[in-house]
Each structure stands twice: as C-alpha cells, then as structure tokens.
Design a protein around this motif. Structure first.
Motif: not given
Lengths: 432, 432, 432, 432
Positions: C184, C229-231, C274-278, C296-298, C300
């Motif tokens: 994180g 990292k974003l919420d 990169r992008v991910n909603v994890g 929760e996502m990020e 890069r």
C-alpha cells in the motif's frame, strides 16, 4: 346494405391501391413530399379548402427536423413527379402538413387526425412478407411503413371521398388533419400551435393494429406514455490508437457507458416507464480513438412525473458520461409526446358508432396503446377550448409487431376505418 | 554539392507538387486508383518494368477489402481521368499494387517499399492548417492523408527519377514496391504472397514523422506492435421500444458492453499492448430496439504472446457480450500486422548512409514506431530467404499527431527521404 | 570458507526458524506488533541503539492507517505475549517502525531497509504448499506473507547478528530500518519524514524473488512504478427495491460503472501503466437499493507523468460515476509509491559484492521489479543530501507468483541475502 | 363501545410495549429466537396448542438459510435469556416457526399469518427518529425492523389474547401462523410444505403501511410481484496487480458488468418488473486482482411470465459475464415469492368487517403492495384445498418508506389491526 357499406365495398380496391402506393414510397417525417402532395391534390380535387405548409404548422415548434440536405435529397429523388412539383413550393423546408376542410352549413366542428410518415427500418424482402410477395415493398431503401401510417392516410382519403357524397349525412364543419412526423413525436405540436384544433368541438384520432385483431375496436387507448426524445452528441479528441492512445478522449466509451447506464435507470413504481438508446454511431476507423459519438434516445413514462424523472436522470447520465471521459456533450430535445385524456362523451360516441359497424364484431372500452403518440398535443388544444377528444384503436391482425421489418397489417381494416370515421362524423354532428 | 544534392534541390518543387496532388485526392486502402495509376504511368515513362494488380498481389490474402460498391464508387468519381482509364483494367477489384523494377547488370536485389493509402478522417479546414491555407486540402470528403503516405509515395517517385539518371551510382536490381492499404494492415501480406520480396538481398521501408523532428533519422524502428483487426457484427431482434421492449434483443447493449470490457482488458506486464474499438454503428431509430451493431476494433501487442493474449480475450468478450443479450455475433479477422526484426547489417547500413546526408543532423540507432505496420510481412519474406531488412524513421516536424485532422508534415523531409533511399541503394549495391 | 560463510552456514537453521515464526503470524501494515517487538527486543539484546514508534516515524505522514479498532483487535489477539507487552507502549496507534543503529568509530553512515508486513490474502492450505505441509502456515486467518517480507525481516536480523561480531570487518555507522506497511506504499514516507535516512552516505533496500531464481542477483531494480492508492466511498439512498426503486440512489451502480471505466483507461504510450479496483463492498441486502459502496483502488505509471495522468483520470471517473447516479463520493488518497533512481556507484558496488558471494552464480545489471515500492521515499532523502542509494533484487525461486495464495520462496535465499548485505556494508565502509 | 373496542383500548399500552420490545431486538430471518420464544411462551400461557420448529416447517424447503455460524452467533448473544433457553431446543438450526391453535367446537378453520423478521439495515439514530428519541431503537447493530413485522407480530399476540376471552364471539378453529424469514421470501414455503394451511377454510394475511394512512384499509393487495432471489458467486484468479495483471482473472469486472447489464434488462410491457443487485462484495485488497465476487440479487415480475422472463435473462447475464472474464460462476436460488390471488368472497368479507371498525375511516377495494410477499405460498395451499384467502393492507402513516433507516409506523394502527383480525375471525366463523 347501407350507402356507406356499399361505398366502402366499391372503393375497397382503390383504398388498397392508394395504401400500397404509399407503402411502396414510404417517407420519413418532414420529408413526406410525395404523400402530402398526393393528399393535397386529391383533397383539392374533391373541393376541400386547403391549408398547407406554413398555414398549417408553426415552424418554431418543429422539433427534430432533419437537416436541409436530407430534405433536399428527398426532393431530388422526387424530381420529375408532377404532383410534387405542383405542391412543393407551399411546403418549404419540411413543412408537409396538409389540412382539408369542408362545410355543410352551421353545426359542430369535427377535427380528425391522420398521420403520414414512415420509419427508418429496412423492410423485409422474403416470400413470407406480403408486400414483398405482392410487389409493393418499399422502394425507398431503409425506409418502411412499419407502423401503418400508410393505412391511416388511406383511411383519411377514403373518408374525404365519402364526406363529399350527397348520401353522407352530416352537417357543420369537418376538418381533416394530415400530419407529418408522428414518429419521434414531432408533427402534432407545430400543427397544434398553428391553431388547427382550437375551435374543434370534437377531435378524434386513431391507430391501426395495436395487438387487436381485425374486427375489434377499442374506444379509448390507454397506457399512452409521455415521452421525451433526445439526441446526444459526444465530441472527444482523435488520436492514433497504437502510437498515442493517451492523447485521445474517447467519445465512444462515453457513449457506451451512457447507453448501459441509461438502460439501467430504475423501474418506477406505479407507472410504466421506458428507455431506449435506439441508434448510436461513433468513430471513423479501428485505429483511431473515436472522437465523436452520436446517440438517438428516448425516455417514456405513464405519468408526467415518471416521464420527468426519466428525462431528468437521463440528462444527468449523458452529462456525467461525457465528463467521465473528458469529452464534450450536447443534448438536444428533438421530440415529445404526451399522454392523452379521452373524454367520456367522446369515448361513448366511439363505442356507439363502433357497435353498429358491419365488420366490427367486438368493441372494447379501452385497450393499451403502449407506445407514445403526439396526437394528444392536438387533443389538448381542443379540450382546452371546451371540445371533446378521443383516441381509439382500430383492430387489424398483424404479420409482425409494430416497428419490425416484417410489419404488415390486414387491409380489411381500411374499410372498417373509413366506416368508423364516417360514423363518428355523422354521430358527432347529428345531435341537436 | 553532390549530384544527388543538386538533383534533389532542383526537384524539390516537383516533389512537393506531386505530394500535394496526392494529398488533395486521398484514397482509402484498396481504392487508390488515382494514386496507383499515376505511379504506374510515371514508372512506365521512366522505363521501369511493371507488375500491377494480380501480378503484384494474391487476391486470396486481401483481408478487409472494401465492398465492391465502394470500389465502384471510387472509380465512378474518377470517371474522366484519362490515366485511371488507362490502368484500371489491370487493377481489378481493388488490386492497386504497383511494382516497378529496374536493372543495371548483375548485383544484389534491393527492394524498397512505399505505401500509398489515406485514412477515413475528415481533414481540418481552418487557417491554422497549412493544406487548407495553401489550397491542397482533401477534396475527397471524410478522407485525409493523416499519416503521411502521400509523402512516402512522393519519395518513391523522386527516387525512381534519380535512379534512372547516369550520375546515380548503383548496380544490380532495384525494385520499388508501391503498396496499397497499409492502414488496417492489409496490403503487405498479399504482395508478400505474390513473391515480390522473396529474392531481395536487401529490403527497406520507412515512415515519416513518428515524433522525430526534421533532420533526425532513426535507423531502426522499435516498439512495433503485432496487431489483429477484427470486425464484429451483432444481430439481435427489433421491437417497438415503447410497446414491446421485452420482445427485442438489443444488439447495441451487447456492443456497448463489449466495448467497455474490451477497453478494460488487463495491462500486460513486460509488453506494451493496445486495444481500441474505433467505430461502432448500431440501430435505426430511437424508438426501435437496436437489432444490429457493427464494430471495428483492433488489439495490439509488443510480443506475439501479448498480441495473442489480447486477441483471444477479445474474442471471448465479444462472444459473451452477444450471449448476454441473446444476440448472434460474427467476428471477422480483417487485418493483421506483425512486429519487425531489423537486421543489424541493414541498420548499420542506414546509420552509415544517414550520417553523410546533407540535411540530416542527428542519427539515432533506434526510436519507437508506436503503431503497427504491415511492412514486416514483406521483410520476413526477404529474411526467410537470406535477405537483410530494416525499417527506419525519417524525422519530419509535425503540425499535429498522426491520425488527427490537423496532421501535416514538414515537406523538407521529402528531399531528405529521397536522398536516404538513394544513398541506401548505392551503399547496398556497392559492396564487392 | 570465509568467516561470513561459516557464520551463515551455522545460522541457517535459526534464520529459517525466525522467518517461519514470522510467516506463521503474519501481520498487516501498521499492526506488526508481534514482528516489530521481536525485532526490537533482539536488536536491543545485541546492543543496537533503538528508535521506535514516534522516534522513527512522523504520525502525520501515515497514509492509510487502519482504524483504531483494527489495531486494538490485533493487540487483543497478542494479549499474553510478553515481548509485545514490553514494547507496545512505545509503538502507539500503529507506529510500529523500529530503527537499530550501531557504530564502530568514524566512517560512513550506511542505512539498510527491511520491510515487515503481510497481505490480506488467505494462505493456501493444501499439501502442495510447503508452509502448510511443514506446519508454518499462517495462523492469522486471511493474512499471508505473500510477498516475502518475512524473509526480508529475517535477513535483517541475521545481518544484525553478524555485524556485532568481531570478525565482521566494517567501520562507521550502520542503521537498520525495519519498516512497517510497505504494502500500500504507506510506511516509508513517515520514516523518511522522521529523518532516518537524511544523513546516510549509502542506502540500500532489496526484494526477494521477482522472477529471478535462487542464485541470481540483479544489482538495480528497473520498471518500478509510481503509484497512487485511492479509497472511494459512494453514498446514495436506500429504498425498497420492489416497492419504490425510483426513490433510491444506487451507490452500487456508481461503483460498478466506475470500476469498468477505470479499467478501461487508455494505455499510455511509452510508459507502462496499471489500474486495479481490488476491493469493492456495497449494499446491505438484495431487496434494498444499495446506499453505499466502498472501493479500494490504485493506479500506477512508469513515469511520473503517466502516473499523474492515471490518477487524474481516475478521480474524474469516480466523481462522474457518482454524479451519474446522483450519489455523493468521497475520495481519499491512502498510499503512494514512487519510482527509484539507483545511483551508478551504488549499483556498481552491489555488482562487485554479488560477484564474489558464494551461492550467487549470476549477476545481472538490472531486472524489472514490476510493482510499486515505497523504499524510494527513503532513497530520495539520502540522495537529496548527497548519499548514494540502490534497490537490488535477490533471486529466490518461487512456488507461485507474488501476492498469490500459494506464494512461497526458496529459503536458501535467506543466507544469500545476509551475505549480500554484509558484503555491502563492508565494501561501503572500507573505502578510504 | 363494544367489548372488542374496550379490550383494545385497555391493551393499547401493552401492545405498544410488546411491539417496542421486538423493535429493540430485531432479528434476521431464521434467527428470530428471541421473538419466536416469547411468542411461543405467551401462546402456551394462553392455552394455545403449539407446533414449533420441525412441527411447523419442512427443513428441505428452507431456501436462503443463514450459515450455522450466524445462527449460533445469534444464540450466543441471547445466552442468559431464560425464555430462549426454554424454547431453543425445539427450534433447531433456524427453524423458528411457531403455530398456535385454539378450538371452540366444530366450525370452520381460520388461519392467520403474522411474520416476525427484521432487515439488515442500520436503524437511524437521530432525534427525528421516534424509536431513537423514545429509547426503543434497535440494539442489534445493523438490524432494523424496517418493514413493520414487529407490528405484525404484536397484532398477532393481541389477537391471541382476545380470542381466549369469553366475550369474543367465534366458533371452530383459529390457527395463528407466526412465520420467520418473510424478507427474502423464505419462510412461508417451508411452513406451507408442513401442511399448516392445508385444511384452512379461510386464510388471511396483512401488511401495515404500504402508502396508506392510518385509518385506511385496502381489502385486497394488488401489484404483488413474483420474485426470484439469486446469489451469484464468481471465482477468478488472483495476481499482483502491478507485477502480473495479465495472470489474473478478474471476478470483480465480471460482477460489475453483470450488475450493469442486469439493471439494464428491458422493461416488460403490460407487467411491472423489478431487478436489483442489492449487495456485492469482491476482492481482498487494492493491489491484487479480485479473485472472488459475491452478489445478492433479485428479480420480480407482476405476472409469472414476466417474472420468468426476468429470471431467465438474469441467469444468462450472470453466466455470460463470467465467461467474458474467464471466471467461474455459481448461481443459487435462495428465495422466491409468488403473487397472490385474493378470493372475491374473502375480499368482500374484509371489506364488510373493515367498514364497521371504529378507527377505520376509509375502505378501499384494492391497493398496491408493490413488493413481493411469500404469504401466497400459504394462501395457495388453502385455495388448492378449497379454502378462500385474502391479503389485505392496514393503513399506517409512515415516518419514511419501507426498508429505509428512518422507517417507523404509526402505533395507532396496532389496535386497528387487532380489531380487523378479530372481526374477520368472527365474521368468517359466524356464517351458518
């Protein structure tokens, strides 16, 4: 056999012929030059006083008028058609409304509305489709009378021919409103604004088909939906999809996101609603980020409140989808229909008349129209001035559902339609 | 000043003229009749042996050929063009490849490839855009030389003119490959299959621009991407969106869902990838459930593995989106590009030549191409037979990025291009 | 056999034991009380000067700290652990950083960073998984040392034990930075802000695994990605999904739309992204319109520009998705990593050292890290003050890829790691 | 004042007390141990013959039973509650149905159904909310009697107390069905399968509120919707979102795509429909590709045909979304409701009774329920055996709509409810 029955029996073939000649050359809303010219010419011949084009519609109220180029293209295609040549000057820039009026001394004013336009659907071309089999399939590629307005117009002309005959028993004034561009809910409002329904004591409109078989009549259409027609245009930025995708702003992604989310608008408790993105065109080629996307959509609601909920939410979705992909968005309101209120007296009148027509074997009080209609814009003008109005349904067994490539109706309903309207005029004007 | 420098200086204006005449009449892939005819005519005039149409390409390998009607429409528009009239019979059904060959005794075979096609993009029409300002903007509406292939073709002709001159020092065989339909990755494969590169000892191709300024040359294009071009067609069922939406099967919802999910394919670690749905056309009108949706898309990958991952996942997405909305789906592979391998000897040769060209002030070993190219199909045929191949970049300061409405390149790069290719021919054929 | 080799050979079993004891009790970022207490206790025992908790990190810079209840829950579970009891007061509110320093007269300051945290992934529990088979599988349900930080911490302790021995040849100051919450990208910044790297002449960090087999070392990690990292929290309005769906404002539809469109962000030419909603949690039950959605996502990017492009576009998508569904949206930045710049001198030093380590059979100059790291926040502080920094990779054959339930590394790499760091300290402090 | 009116007036406070004690401890479906125990105890005290747990429901027909751990957790929380302790053995594994029967000689069998469960919604906690203000807000965090079943149960107990009094005039058999798990449509079917309604001559059920103000009664609930409750689980593959995104198979993207497309299912002409994905939980953390996604959803339809259309299309969407992202999908049917048919005789009976109740000032023939109900499973069993059934609505002015955090009803409707049911029993058993 009554005079009317005999008249209709004799004219059956010519009714069918006229309907088929319209079916063969279907015309989109506000480009009905061939149809409107023939109607105007025939009414003129029969002695009706005419109001055409600007006399019958207010230009400022024409929503969703096609671009000038499309109107010109239609006229180009009709080059050489003598009837069109005679009337086109009076129908500038897509103003194809025709109103014919006839008077037999004092008495009530009865206004009757018939729409004339077709749809941008390619007509079926296989042997199961009667118009194809019998040679009157659309010659206008991509355009199809898939909602039966060719039948409506033919009924109107059949009626016009009957009303001038001595044996037709009526008095007062009958006004026949041949309306363009019902599809998309565009033609009734500019006619209403021109005042063609303001002094009507009675106003009637009708639709063929609507899931009722030939021989059935419903005196009052229910479940008419308010609708709003919107065109949305997303404008982004093109870029090479391989070399620099990040420089693009993707209008197609905005359009696809809007489409999904529009269809996902919530159901509305207590009132039927509809939403449809019916057309979407985006991009130029596979290796370019799509920089434009044009969408044609509509929302509907059984109540004004539900319709406004849908329209309001739709606009928010369109704007947000644009913002999401950093593209611009323009939204144009290009049509509107409203729900009808049928007056009890007018409905009762239709029921009485229908009950005695030879060929009608079942009369319902009400039945759902399902779709939208813009006739209510005319009905309301009459009603606001104290007139009574009704929208009724003329059963006609269908080959396939409305707006489908195989749509076709049972031509036996044409004669029934003429007799219904003729009976209505007689009944509406016979009362002391 | 060398003979070549003098030659180019004298021909500068005619080079620009020829390029602008192509720019004014840009032609889409496999419809380059005007361009190809002029090239064939000029090569013939200069004494080149010609292979045209079926002699230069294998019909069965033509992916993504436009419909016959579109090819005919192009030829209709060119009616009256005498050069086209003379050559069109030899270029049936979009087979617009032209190969010119010239021989000076024994020696190596050098093949040089120049592409000729334009893009379906509307060219900008404002004063900031030089072609608009100087009057050579596209006269073919919606088509624009937005990738500089007009420049490539002009360089090819300028080179052809130089090679026939006595002062040009070279020996062996030079073969000029004028290729149609590079956009969409469609034209190189059918030429390769016709064997035009099989016996080449050297094969060179180049691109103008690519983020390098005028005066810069990169001897080896890197980051070329494998690509697969797919057309998907969804076929659903129309229904009236108000009356019976549940009877429809919505092809547009399938298309929108596929579009979003295609773009959401995962990034691929260790290899650049691309995906783009560049064009989508669906539906007929707002009040009809869309019964068809046509999509043009492509995927790319820096490695064969990444490209196959993207293509495989894309097919699954298209099929699932169709199944989700109970519509049918057809997927057609309509084009393909593969990544180039530049041979070290050929790269070194380009570096040597570029280093001594007047007007070139910076020589890079490699620089990214970014997009896809189908020249590698030709390169591989030469390489498979022992030849050496290289794809290099000719810097040209751009007005806007490739594939944008304002794309335009610096015409000073035309002369540089002729000198580079001339130098390459000389160098490639001078070794003992 | 050198003293170091002998030392490592003798301690192999205890290194493995320590690593396994951490593996059995993995702890999420900022709750590493058991791990940090044991490390602090051992360093203290060995004679290191300690800075713990507030002495080693700045509270205001702690992004993405878990809620107090989660920290308390961890401590509750550790009730009865005497070591934790001794140290927890010095590590208030998740401040679990531990810095141990040792000095041997004047000389350079060498800072070495080891991270300690695990991941919220359920560890595999089948016989193919060595930790399960050998009884050191995670006893903390849903938490797994799936990135090898247990190994990093064990190497750090092994090194600490070596450095205090007489036979270890070095001078100056060595500072061991045991960092919480690397996952994180949360723990390095608050340590950097506390100044722990400011006076370092050299700073080194490393990672086990990374697709390199045991015995391989890469002196410089490449392809480190910047990340944000974003919420996001969407707040809508609940309503009965049957009775009044139109009264709801659907936070889940906002979240689903955002998810799809985030993943559909364009690829970025010239820089991996990169992008991910994890993680996504929404709604309370099937018959209630979901009134909340937490995501929760990020994102890069290989370059700062690409990373900022992704973060900027992501925020616009989140906000637009909220607006689209008329729900509120809050976005919190909860973590960040930045890309490292390795200094040539430090890389060369690692290469030299690695080249002579018994057990290392292959030394690469560079190899990709792939993911993000927050060690660069520490590296930059050293570099900004004139120090040299390097992030290197210690090959370790993996059972499955990083962050997967079956992740496990080859414990032979623990000894290699200790020798590498020991060699680096010696080399860095031996120069005149 | 009649004996019934006097009885209700005297018991008003105790009715309210009992309702508030349930409100304070709301229990989710199949965990209503406190509620059911108190009801069983009171019925037993009053002399009713009891059928509890397995005697009153068939385990195999319990759809959507919560996991054993959740049932245990509820019982743990009730540890120390003496009433629960006395009854829990007879209610194993969530079988919380209670049937109380009383007989007064021969005569008809009248079955009356009361549901008992609450919803997983956090109750409002501000001063505008009466339960908060007056201290009977939910003490069970995240659970709220947001649909008034606490009122239903209180009415049932009030009625039970009246029926045993001498002044109550009735004969035959009265059976009170206290049903668990109406929410989610889960509790009625297993009771129906146990035969509790099979011999009923009359069966009545009712709901408080439903947009009718206190004092209004609607004798027949219309617009009841058939519904199907589905749980879908998508299982993909985790991977590090930075290092190897392409190795993952993203279950969250499958879930998001399914969510959007489910909500975008077409409106159904002629029958109201609903669709809701009310809960979605996916993924473990931001830097891991989500490998699981669990979704709770439902579809509804006013007709069986419409409901089956929705359920069929929903399954196709779920499966296609899984296939699209190469993840597995399991779909479980966990609940179902069906639409009621109210018998004319029973509706007339309710109308007659309501018309003479003091406190009822308006009696409607029908009014919409809007949502789904599972009482029809019981009604059908009675009807299939020749009994008459009716579902009616007891107006109660609401603080906010059903299923919202601020839902609360007007407690004056409790007494009205008791009088309605009492009157119904008298009327149903008085006929010769």
């Amino acid at each position: 056999m009554s005079g009317l029955d005999r008249f209709v029996a004799e004219r059956e073939a010519s009714l069918v012929d006229f309907r088929r000649s319209l079916h063969r050359e279907p015309e989109l809303g506000f480009t009905e030059y061939r149809t409107a010219s023939r109607i105007a010419a025939r009414l003129h011949e029969l002695g009706y006083a005419l109001r055409v084009g600007r006399q019958a519609m207010v230009e400022a109220s024409m929503l969703g008028r096609p671009p000038a180029s499309q109107i010109e293209a239609r006229l180009d295609r009709l080059q050489g058609d003598a009837t069109v040549a005679r009337w086109r000057e009076r129908m500038p820039e897509g103003m194809t409304a025709v109103v014919g009026e006839i008077r037999r001394g004092p008495g009530p004013v009865v206004a009757l509305r018939f729409d004339m336009d077709a749809l941008p659907i390619a007509e079926a071309d296989d042997a199961t489709h009667l118009p194809a089999r019998e040679g009157f399939r659309s010659q206008n590629p991509g355009v199809h009378h898939a909602c039966g307005h060719d039948g409506h117009a033919a009924i109107g002309i059949g009626l016009a021919e009957w009303l001038v005959r001595d044996e037709a028993r009526w008095r007062g004034t009958v006004r026949l409103l041949f309306q363009p561009a019902e599809e998309g809910g565009r033609g009734a409002l500019p006619m209403a604004e021109a005042g063609v329904a303001d002094d009507a004591d009675w106003l009637f409109a009708a639709h063929l088909g609507c899931h009722l078989d030939t021989g059935t009549v419903a005196a009052c259409a229910t479940h008419m939906l308010y609708s709003t027609k919107l065109d949305a245009t997303f404008a982004g930025r093109a870029a090479h999809a391989g070399a620099n995708p990040e420089l693009g702003r993707n209008a197609l992604l905005a359009g696809a996101t809007a489409t999904l989310n529009l269809h996902a608008l919530p159901r509305y408790a207590g009132a039927a609603t509809r939403v449809n993105v019916g057309k979407l065109v985006a991009g130029v080629g596979r290796n370019v980020i799509a920089d434009h996307c044009r969408m044609e959509m509509e929302v509907r609601g059984e109540t004004l409140e539900a319709a406004e909920f849908m329209a309001g939410r739709a606009r928010a979705i369109l704007e947000s989808a644009a913002h999401m992909h950093e593209v611009a968005c323009e939204i144009a309101r290009v049509g509107e229909t409203c729900a009808a209120r049928c007056d009890a007296e007018a409905v009762a009148l239709v029921e009485r008349v229908a009950g005695r027509i030879v060929g009608v074997d079942r009369v319902l009080h009400g039945a759902p129209l399902g779709g939208g209609e813009d006739a209510p814009f005319l009905m309301r003008r009459a009603q606001d001035n104290g007139g009574k109005a009704c929208y009724f349904l003329i059963g006609s067994t269908l080959a396939d559902c409305h707006h489908s490539p195989h749509f076709d109706f049972d031509e036996r309903s044409l004669g029934i339609g003429v007799k219904l309207f003729a009976g209505i005029v007689e009944e509406a004007t016979s009362s002391p």
